[in-house]
Write an enzyme that holds these catalytic residues in place. Structure first.
Site, PDB file in Angstrom:
ATOM      1  N   ARG A   1      31.534  44.621  36.157  1.00 58.56           N
ATOM      2  CA  ARG A   1      30.756  43.635  36.925  1.00 58.56           C
ATOM      3  C   ARG A   1      29.559  44.254  37.642  1.00 58.56           C
ATOM      4  NH1 ARG A   1      35.910  40.169  39.230  1.00 58.56           N
ATOM      5  NH2 ARG A   1      36.295  39.075  37.269  1.00 58.56           N
TER       6      ARG A   1
ATOM      7  N   ARG B   1      41.268  47.960  30.250  1.00 56.20           N
ATOM      8  CA  ARG B   1      41.473  48.299  31.665  1.00 56.20           C
ATOM      9  C   ARG B   1      42.515  49.407  31.848  1.00 56.20           C
ATOM     10  NH1 ARG B   1      41.585  42.610  34.784  1.00 56.20           N
ATOM     11  NH2 ARG B   1      41.405  43.987  36.600  1.00 56.20           N
TER      12      ARG B   1
ATOM     13  N   LYS C   1      37.062  45.720  36.501  1.00 59.16           N
ATOM     14  CA  LYS C   1      37.561  44.341  36.510  1.00 59.16           C
ATOM     15  C   LYS C   1      37.533  43.756  35.091  1.00 59.16           C
ATOM     16  CE  LYS C   1      38.697  44.525  40.653  1.00 59.16           C
ATOM     17  NZ  LYS C   1      40.118  44.552  40.955  1.00 59.16           N
TER      18      LYS C   1
ATOM     19  N   ASP D   1      36.800  40.502  44.621  1.00 62.28           N
ATOM     20  CA  ASP D   1      36.477  39.529  43.565  1.00 62.28           C
ATOM     21  C   ASP D   1      35.241  38.695  43.890  1.00 62.28           C
ATOM     22  OD1 ASP D   1      38.600  40.431  42.100  1.00 62.28           O
ATOM     23  OD2 ASP D   1      39.973  38.868  42.766  1.00 62.28           O
TER      24      ASP D   1
ATOM     25  N   GLY E   1      45.083  40.999  34.543  1.00 61.83           N
ATOM     26  CA  GLY E   1      45.436  42.341  35.014  1.00 61.83           C
ATOM     27  C   GLY E   1      46.553  42.254  36.042  1.00 61.83           C
TER      28      GLY E   1
ATOM     29  N   ARG F   1      52.544  35.647  41.862  1.00 66.52           N
ATOM     30  CA  ARG F   1      53.652  36.275  42.606  1.00 66.52           C
ATOM     31  C   ARG F   1      54.828  35.313  42.751  1.00 66.52           C
ATOM     32  NH1 ARG F   1      49.110  38.916  43.601  1.00 66.52           N
ATOM     33  NH2 ARG F   1      49.088  40.971  44.582  1.00 66.52           N
TER      34      ARG F   1
ATOM     35  N   ARG G   1      34.385  35.202  36.109  1.00 66.57           N
ATOM     36  CA  ARG G   1      33.526  35.219  37.302  1.00 66.57           C
ATOM     37  C   ARG G   1      32.061  35.478  36.952  1.00 66.57           C
ATOM     38  NH1 ARG G   1      37.662  34.594  40.762  1.00 66.57           N
ATOM     39  NH2 ARG G   1      39.397  36.034  40.571  1.00 66.57           N
TER      40      ARG G   1
HETATM   41  C1  S3P Z   1      44.668  41.010  42.665  1.00 65.83           C
HETATM   42  C2  S3P Z   1      44.164  42.149  43.196  1.00 65.83           C
HETATM   43  C3  S3P Z   1      42.791  42.630  42.965  1.00 65.83           C
HETATM   44  C4  S3P Z   1      41.895  41.538  42.409  1.00 65.83           C
HETATM   45  C5  S3P Z   1      42.563  40.738  41.347  1.00 65.83           C
HETATM   46  C6  S3P Z   1      43.839  40.098  41.865  1.00 65.83           C
HETATM   47  C7  S3P Z   1      46.076  40.657  42.922  1.00 65.83           C
HETATM   48  O1  S3P Z   1      42.819  43.727  42.059  1.00 65.83           O
HETATM   49  O2  S3P Z   1      40.694  42.077  41.936  1.00 65.83           O
HETATM   50  O3  S3P Z   1      41.709  39.717  40.859  1.00 65.83           O
HETATM   51  O4  S3P Z   1      46.467  39.495  42.726  1.00 65.83           O
HETATM   52  O5  S3P Z   1      46.826  41.552  43.336  1.00 65.83           O
HETATM   53  P1  S3P Z   1      43.112  45.213  42.573  1.00 65.83           P
HETATM   54  O6  S3P Z   1      44.276  45.133  43.434  1.00 65.83           O
HETATM   55  O7  S3P Z   1      43.368  46.074  41.363  1.00 65.83           O
HETATM   56  O8  S3P Z   1      41.853  45.630  43.268  1.00 65.83           O
END
Ligand code: S3P
Length: 442
Positions: A353, A125, A349, A322, A97, A29, A399
């Site tokens: 998982r 995904r 994920k 996670d 992702g 971010r 993970r």
């Molecule tokens: C994340 C949000 C989560 C998490 C990912 C990181 C993020 O996913 O599983 O590892 O940084 O916003 P989701 O928001 O799709 O659940």
């Protein structure tokens, strides 16, 4: 053989202090928002990993300059709508992702076509979750598929949206907020609570007009767009999702103690602490600090002899998303039956998982019941392994690899674990820290 490790013995007792790399969600971010700020931002302790490097390369390909200095990264932001226009731009998000979904939102106001691609895991995904709201803003997606590669064409004429985000996904929520930054008027998102780092940066670092209210357990976020913002500095705390592996290793080891310094303990991320404490784990938080809207603390963990099973309330799911894999190992050793419901998002994920967890626990002799949306684990407090185990990864999931290492170091047996390189995406020095604690790994 290079990508395979062997663990043939449990970890001996340890009493140490460790530091965990910077939080991945906050690092990504900071890069995406620093790139759109006016002026130079400094980010200290940015995670040095594959996912974060993909984010750095993504903004560099849009004309943003990033310099790595001795103790920080300096990002020269180009301002909202300041990205360079480029033809036939392809951005490779690798395994991330978070990057791919947030990037879609960030590109909403960029009226050039960009192709977004990713590795094998990312390409399976679901992207319809971000395509749907972004189309409402006026963004165009060339292909009908729900998966990468996708071609996105942003627009200079975005319209604000009013969106109900039903998954409790921080990635979707953040993607919408990034699109809203480039949109005139007020965008409104109603969502199940999920990690709120984007909201915190917008509010505490960028001082943007964001308003958040609670409405029957949901978060209602109103964000006014097209407001330029100044650069900001950030000291990124340790990632609780990385700390999680060492928390569980310590709990399951004999006569051991561990201090993990400066970990992000934002309420939206600490489901693991709530669950493990309810199961009887000896974990304390000390030296708590509040910084940029986030709580950070040192964690003190001690070996724990007995664990109670847990019937995990699904209200903790988004706070734990996670960490389920590693928590399942504690359930394997608990006294009684543990149940986790409404956890099908685990199938979305880096790999499935839920399927991996069920297969792995069975392999080590634990009875489980796997359904599409739930997992039941019949714990065995006397769990001790002998014999040989070969564990192949699911789609190079970092993970999955780290969870398997912790199982081998905690329960014994002779393990051959594949796909070591998967750790590069989130935690490249994972094995170095494990060795520092005294584990023998070949
Ligand atoms: C994340 C949000 C989560 C998490 C990912 C990181 C993020 O996913 O599983 O590892 O940084 O916003 P989701 O928001 O799709 O659940």
């Amino acid at each position: 053989m290079k990508n395979i490790i062997k663990i043939h013995s449990r970890i001996p007792s340890f009493n140490q202090t460790i530091v965990i790399p910077g939080d991945k969600s906050i690092s990504i971010r900071c890069i995406l928002l620093g790139a759109q700020a006016n002026g130079k931002s400094k980010f200290y302790n940015l995670l040095d990993s594959g996912d974060v490097n993909s984010a750095i390369n993504a903004v560099k390909s849009l004309g943003v300059k990033i310099k790595k200095k001795k103790t920080f990264h300096e990002i020269s932001g180009v301002g909202l709508n300041g990205f360079e226009y480029k033809k036939n731009l392809v951005i490779d998000c690798g395994n991330s992702g978070t990057l791919a979904r947030l990037l879609c939102g960030m590109l909403a106001g960029y009226d050039c076509e960009v192709k977004i691609i990713g590795d094998k895991s990312l390409s399976r995904r679901d992207f319809s979750r971000v395509v749907r709201p972004l189309k409402l803003f006026g963004v165009n997606f060339q292909n009908k598929k729900k998966k990468l590669p996708i071609k996105i064409s942003g627009s200079k004429f975005l319209r604000p949206i009013n969106y109900f985000e039903e998954k409790g996904s921080a990635q979707v929520k953040s993607s919408i907020m990034l699109a809203a930054l480039n949109t005139p008027g007020i965008t409104s998102i109603t969502s199940k609570p999920s990690r709120n780092h984007t909201e915190n940066i917008l509010r505490y670092c960028l001082r943007l007009p964001i308003h958040i209210a609670k409405k029957r357990k949901l978060d209602v976020i109103n964000l006014e767009g097209q407001k330029n913002f100044k650069s900001f500095d950030y000291k990124i705390p340790g990632d609780i999702s990385s700390a999680a592996f060492f928390i569980v290793l310590t709990l399951l080891s004999k006569n051991s103690k561990l201090k993990i310094k400066s970990v992000n303990v934002n309420e939206s991320r600490t489901g693991i602490l709530t669950i493990l404490k309810r199961m009887g784990a000896n974990i304390k938080l000390v030296n708590k600090k509040f910084y940029n809207g986030e709580h950070n603390a040192d964690l003190l963990i001690k070996s724990t002899k007995e664990f109670k099973s847990i019937n995990c309330p699904s209200s903790l799911n988004t706070k734990t998303i996670d960490e389920f894999l590693i928590i399942f190992l504690v359930c394997a050793k608990a006294n009684g039956t543990s149940r986790f419901n409404k956890i099908h998002e685990l199938r979305q994920k880096e790999s499935d998982r839920l399927k991996f967890a069920a297969q792995f626990l069975k392999k080590i002799g634990i009875k489980v019941k796997e359904k599409y949306d739930s997992l039941t684990i019949y714990g065995n407090p006397n769990l001790k392994l002998s014999g040989n185990f070969i564990v192949k990864n699911f789609l190079n999931d970092h993970r999955v690899f780290m969870m398997t290492c912790i199982a081998a170091l905690s329960f014994g047996g002779k393990f051959k674990i594949h796909d070591k390189n998967s750790i590069n995406s989130s935690f490249p020095n994972f094995l170095r820290i494990i060795r520092k604690l005294g584990a023998k790994i070949n």
